[in-house]
Structures are given as structure tokens and as C-alpha cells.
Motif scaffolding. Structure first.
Motif, PDB file in Angstrom:
ATOM      1  N   ALA A   4      23.052 -22.091  -1.608  1.00  0.00           N
ATOM      2  CA  ALA A   4      24.230 -22.192  -0.738  1.00  0.00           C
ATOM      3  C   ALA A   4      23.915 -21.936   0.730  1.00  0.00           C
ATOM      4  O   ALA A   4      24.801 -21.581   1.505  1.00  0.00           O
ATOM      5  N   GLY A   5      22.658 -22.114   1.119  1.00  0.00           N
ATOM      6  CA  GLY A   5      22.315 -21.964   2.523  1.00  0.00           C
ATOM      7  C   GLY A   5      22.059 -20.523   2.937  1.00  0.00           C
ATOM      8  O   GLY A   5      21.948 -19.628   2.096  1.00  0.00           O
ATOM      9  N   VAL A  14      19.191 -14.925   5.492  1.00  0.00           N
ATOM     10  CA  VAL A  14      18.688 -14.863   4.122  1.00  0.00           C
ATOM     11  C   VAL A  14      19.389 -15.932   3.294  1.00  0.00           C
ATOM     12  O   VAL A  14      20.613 -16.101   3.383  1.00  0.00           O
ATOM     13  N   ASN A  15      18.644 -16.655   2.498  1.00  0.00           N
ATOM     14  CA  ASN A  15      19.226 -17.723   1.679  1.00  0.00           C
ATOM     15  C   ASN A  15      19.976 -17.175   0.471  1.00  0.00           C
ATOM     16  O   ASN A  15      19.499 -16.263  -0.207  1.00  0.00           O
ATOM     17  N   VAL A  16      21.133 -17.753   0.233  1.00  0.00           N
ATOM     18  CA  VAL A  16      21.863 -17.503  -1.015  1.00  0.00           C
ATOM     19  C   VAL A  16      21.277 -18.475  -2.032  1.00  0.00           C
ATOM     20  O   VAL A  16      21.662 -19.639  -2.105  1.00  0.00           O
ATOM     21  N   VAL A  17      20.325 -18.003  -2.798  1.00  0.00           N
ATOM     22  CA  VAL A  17      19.539 -18.886  -3.654  1.00  0.00           C
ATOM     23  C   VAL A  17      19.124 -18.138  -4.909  1.00  0.00           C
ATOM     24  O   VAL A  17      19.002 -16.910  -4.896  1.00  0.00           O
ATOM     25  N   ASP A  18      18.934 -18.867  -6.009  1.00  0.00           N
ATOM     26  CA  ASP A  18      18.423 -18.253  -7.228  1.00  0.00           C
ATOM     27  C   ASP A  18      17.024 -18.803  -7.512  1.00  0.00           C
ATOM     28  O   ASP A  18      16.499 -19.652  -6.785  1.00  0.00           O
ATOM     29  N   TYR A  19      16.402 -18.286  -8.569  1.00  0.00           N
ATOM     30  CA  TYR A  19      15.029 -18.690  -8.894  1.00  0.00           C
ATOM     31  C   TYR A  19      14.909 -20.200  -9.075  1.00  0.00           C
ATOM     32  O   TYR A  19      13.985 -20.836  -8.557  1.00  0.00           O
ATOM     33  N   GLU A  20      15.817 -20.771  -9.854  1.00  0.00           N
ATOM     34  CA  GLU A  20      15.715 -22.189 -10.187  1.00  0.00           C
ATOM     35  C   GLU A  20      15.720 -23.057  -8.939  1.00  0.00           C
ATOM     36  O   GLU A  20      14.889 -23.963  -8.779  1.00  0.00           O
ATOM     37  N   ALA A  21      16.650 -22.770  -8.038  1.00  0.00           N
ATOM     38  CA  ALA A  21      16.754 -23.568  -6.820  1.00  0.00           C
ATOM     39  C   ALA A  21      15.564 -23.342  -5.902  1.00  0.00           C
ATOM     40  O   ALA A  21      15.059 -24.277  -5.273  1.00  0.00           O
ATOM     41  N   ALA A  22      15.102 -22.089  -5.803  1.00  0.00           N
ATOM     42  CA  ALA A  22      13.963 -21.784  -4.940  1.00  0.00           C
ATOM     43  C   ALA A  22      12.704 -22.509  -5.420  1.00  0.00           C
ATOM     44  O   ALA A  22      11.986 -23.135  -4.630  1.00  0.00           O
ATOM     45  N   VAL A  23      12.444 -22.432  -6.716  1.00  0.00           N
ATOM     46  CA  VAL A  23      11.262 -23.096  -7.268  1.00  0.00           C
ATOM     47  C   VAL A  23      11.372 -24.607  -7.107  1.00  0.00           C
ATOM     48  O   VAL A  23      10.390 -25.281  -6.769  1.00  0.00           O
ATOM     49  N   VAL A  72      19.300  -6.219  -0.859  1.00  0.00           N
ATOM     50  CA  VAL A  72      19.529  -7.434  -0.071  1.00  0.00           C
ATOM     51  C   VAL A  72      20.493  -8.352  -0.821  1.00  0.00           C
ATOM     52  O   VAL A  72      21.409  -8.938  -0.233  1.00  0.00           O
ATOM     53  N   ARG A  73      20.309  -8.469  -2.129  1.00  0.00           N
ATOM     54  CA  ARG A  73      21.243  -9.261  -2.948  1.00  0.00           C
ATOM     55  C   ARG A  73      22.645  -8.650  -2.885  1.00  0.00           C
ATOM     56  O   ARG A  73      23.644  -9.379  -2.739  1.00  0.00           O
ATOM     57  N   TRP A  74      22.732  -7.326  -2.999  1.00  0.00           N
ATOM     58  CA  TRP A  74      24.037  -6.672  -2.941  1.00  0.00           C
ATOM     59  C   TRP A  74      24.724  -6.941  -1.604  1.00  0.00           C
ATOM     60  O   TRP A  74      25.944  -7.144  -1.551  1.00  0.00           O
ATOM     61  N   ALA A  75      23.949  -6.951  -0.519  1.00  0.00           N
ATOM     62  CA  ALA A  75      24.526  -7.230   0.801  1.00  0.00           C
ATOM     63  C   ALA A  75      25.096  -8.643   0.857  1.00  0.00           C
ATOM     64  O   ALA A  75      26.196  -8.867   1.388  1.00  0.00           O
ATOM     65  N   LEU A  76      24.355  -9.616   0.310  1.00  0.00           N
ATOM     66  CA  LEU A  76      24.843 -11.000   0.290  1.00  0.00           C
ATOM     67  C   LEU A  76      26.128 -11.109  -0.528  1.00  0.00           C
ATOM     68  O   LEU A  76      27.071 -11.807  -0.135  1.00  0.00           O
ATOM     69  N   ASN A  77      26.166 -10.426  -1.652  1.00  0.00           N
ATOM     70  CA  ASN A  77      27.347 -10.487  -2.510  1.00  0.00           C
ATOM     71  C   ASN A  77      28.546  -9.802  -1.860  1.00  0.00           C
ATOM     72  O   ASN A  77      29.672 -10.316  -1.916  1.00  0.00           O
ATOM     73  N   ALA A  78      28.311  -8.650  -1.249  1.00  0.00           N
ATOM     74  CA  ALA A  78      29.420  -7.872  -0.680  1.00  0.00           C
ATOM     75  C   ALA A  78      29.983  -8.512   0.583  1.00  0.00           C
ATOM     76  O   ALA A  78      31.204  -8.580   0.764  1.00  0.00           O
ATOM     77  N   MET A  79      29.117  -8.981   1.462  1.00  0.00           N
ATOM     78  CA  MET A  79      29.575  -9.506   2.757  1.00  0.00           C
ATOM     79  C   MET A  79      29.903 -10.991   2.722  1.00  0.00           C
ATOM     80  O   MET A  79      30.773 -11.454   3.457  1.00  0.00           O
ATOM     81  N   HIS A  80      29.197 -11.734   1.889  1.00  0.00           N
ATOM     82  CA  HIS A  80      29.310 -13.194   1.941  1.00  0.00           C
ATOM     83  C   HIS A  80      29.762 -13.816   0.621  1.00  0.00           C
ATOM     84  O   HIS A  80      29.705 -15.038   0.475  1.00  0.00           O
ATOM     85  N   LYS A  81      30.191 -12.961  -0.328  1.00  0.00           N
ATOM     86  CA  LYS A  81      30.681 -13.460  -1.616  1.00  0.00           C
ATOM     87  C   LYS A  81      29.707 -14.448  -2.253  1.00  0.00           C
ATOM     88  O   LYS A  81      30.087 -15.510  -2.752  1.00  0.00           O
ATOM     89  N   ARG A  83      27.849 -14.089  -4.962  1.00  0.00           N
ATOM     90  CA  ARG A  83      27.907 -14.104  -6.430  1.00  0.00           C
ATOM     91  C   ARG A  83      26.542 -14.342  -7.073  1.00  0.00           C
ATOM     92  O   ARG A  83      26.446 -14.998  -8.121  1.00  0.00           O
ATOM     93  N   LEU A  84      25.510 -13.828  -6.450  1.00  0.00           N
ATOM     94  CA  LEU A  84      24.178 -13.917  -7.044  1.00  0.00           C
ATOM     95  C   LEU A  84      24.061 -12.912  -8.178  1.00  0.00           C
ATOM     96  O   LEU A  84      24.321 -11.723  -7.999  1.00  0.00           O
ATOM     97  N   ARG A  85      23.631 -13.363  -9.325  1.00  0.00           N
ATOM     98  CA  ARG A  85      23.513 -12.497 -10.496  1.00  0.00           C
ATOM     99  C   ARG A  85      22.168 -11.792 -10.564  1.00  0.00           C
ATOM    100  O   ARG A  85      21.989 -10.843 -11.321  1.00  0.00           O
TER     101      ARG A  85
END
Length: 268
Positions: A4-5, A14-23, A72-81, A83-85
Motif C-alpha cells: 500500500a505504498g 516505511v512501506n506498508v508491505v507484507d512478505y509476499e509483496a516484498a518478495v 515499526v509495524r505497530w506504528a504503521l498500524n496505529a498511525m496509518h491504519k 492492518r499489517l498482521r
């Protein structure tokens, strides 16, 4: 798949990204012979950019900055919604990339650390992924290199036939390296640091429960207190304090408020 950019964490994008998309991005760039600068940043990595305007300039021009640490993941989830698991942990990203590279027939190159680490790392990777092609390996020179030496390094990597280069010089030197070599090497450059020592079997990883709770830093501090105490005892509270200011709207961290490097550092 989540891609999600970029989002602002203390002025670092920092990118909102998961393993699958990064790879997938790494493999596609490798197939297309396109430059792609990649790093996985935990709190310490983010703070290197927060505290240094020039280094923040470098980080914010990376193609892909993955949320390595749970905070860092928690910051993305809290500030930018976001929803990274899960976070995108550099050592795991390394293995997932090597697994795909083996399936796709994309050779990899190992740059950094010491030769004994590279040999053990390469052996373990070949054992785990029998089809993986390791085109070459080059240890760190543990100093700045000359312009001529940089060209030699570039040429050696090109001549090897590698499609992806893994860089293990430690943070922030490896990020400087990936930033400075991106245009010269038409391939993904992954700054993955401790992955070299972890997967060479020379450094223990924190138990998964510690990782999930965001306590990997404590495990590593126990393992290497003399080397890491300043990184964690000083920077972790500073990160929390600054993040609380950003979350409460008390302070604005502008990703564009940076200083472009005046010259290359040419870490080797």
C-alpha cells in the motif's frame, strides 16, 4: 498480498508491505534487471534516519523500506491504519527471497561481512535451497574504498552474472552502500544485516515469542551487551517519545526535510 505504498514514521518513509509483496517486487526487478534498493528497518534503523538529515535523505529514496521491527509495524498500524498482521523481518525476507530465486533460476551474490561468515552462509543456503545459484561472494573491506575500488566491486558483481545482491555491512553502512550502488548495479540490492550471521549459524536468533512481543532487542542486548547497549537503552525510549509526539500531533516530522549527501561515503 499487501503493498500500500509508503507512510511517514518519524519522517522516514516505511512501506506498508507484507512478505509476499516484498518478495514479488524483488523477484520482478531481478527478472527485469532493474535497480531496486531494499532494506528492512527496525527501531534502530529508523532512528538512524531520524537523527541524521543526510541519512534520512538516503532512506527516503529507497525503493522498498520494510517494517522489520514489531514497534515499526505497530506504528504503521496505529498511525496509518495499515492492518499489517506481521512485520517483514530481514532474516526471513532473505530466506523467502532465496527460495524464490532458486525456483526462478536467479543467481544471488553475497557482499559484506567476513569470508568465513560468507562461506558458512552460502553453504547453509545451498543446503536449504539445492537449486539456489550463488554467483559469488565478496567480504567487506571494513573501510572506505576509493572510486577505482568501487568500480572494481561493481564490475565483479556484474561479471558474476548475479541477479540479486544481499548486503551485510551492518546498519547504517549497508543502507549507505545500497543507496550509492543502486544506479551502478541494475538489480535488487537487499540490505539485510544480521541475516548473514544468523543464517551462517554464528549468532542465535531470539525465540519466536520474544520476537512477537517486540522483545528481540532485549535478546540481542543480552547476547552482545557491550556492542549494543547504546543502541537499545538510549534509542528505544527516544523512539517511543518521538512517536508519541507524532501520534498526538504535537510534532510534525517532514520526510522532505532532508539534506542530500555532498559526497559518497563509499563504504566497503
Amino acid at each position: 498480498m499487501i503493498d500500500a505504498g509508503k507512510r511517514n514514521v518519524l519522517g522516514v518513509k516505511v512501506n506498508v508491505v507484507d512478505y509476499e509483496a516484498a518478495v514479488d517486487r524483488i523477484i520482478q526487478a531481478a527478472k527485469n534487471k532493474q535497480g531496486l534498493s531494499v532494506s528492512a528497518l527496525a527501531v534502530h534503523g529508523v532512528m538512524t534516519g531520524v537523527l541524521d538529515d543526510t541519512h534520512r535523505h538516503r532512506l527516503n529514496r529507497f525503493d522498498l523500506i520494510c517494517p522489520d521491527g514489531q514497534p515499526v509495524r505497530w506504528a504503521l498500524n496505529a498511525m496509518h491504519k495499515a492492518r499489517l498482521r506481521d512485520r517483514v523481518y530481514g532474516p526471513n525476507l532473505t530466506l523467502f527471497t532465496c527460495e524464490r530465486a532458486a525456483k526462478e533460476g536467479l543467481p544471488i551474490y553475497l557482499y559484506g561481512s567476513r569470508m568465513e561468515v560468507l562461506n558458512a552462509f552460502a553453504e547453509n543456503l545451498r543446503s536449504r535451497y539445492p537449486g539456489l545459484q550463488i554467483a559469488g561472494a565478496q567480504p567487506s573491506r571494513f573501510r572506505q574504498v576509493t572510486a577505482e575500488e568501487k568500480q572494481e566491486i561493481v564490475q565483479q558483481i556484474k561479471d558474476s552474472g548475479a541477479a540479486i545482491t544481499l548486503v551485510g555491512l551492518g546498519c547504517p553502512r549497508q543502507e549507505v552502500w545500497a543507496y550509492e550502488y543502486r544506479e551502478a548495479l541494475s538489480m535488487p540490492l537487499l540490505a539485510v544485516g544480521a541475516a548473514f550471521d544468523f543464517h551462517a549459524g554464528l549468532l542465535p536468533q531470539a525465540p519466536k515469542m520474544w520476537q512477537d512481543l517486540g522483545l528481540e532487542w532485549l535478546f540481542r542486548l543480552i547476547q552482545e551487551p557491550k556492542r549494543l547497549w547504546k543502541r537499545y537503552i538510549l534509542l528505544n525510549p527516544h523512539y517511543v517519545w518521538l512517536l508519541s509526539q507524532q501520534m498526538l500531533g504535537l510534532r510534525r516530522f517532514d520526510p522532505e526535510a532532508t539534506q542530500a549527501p555532498q559526497q559518497e561515503l563509499r563504504y566497503g
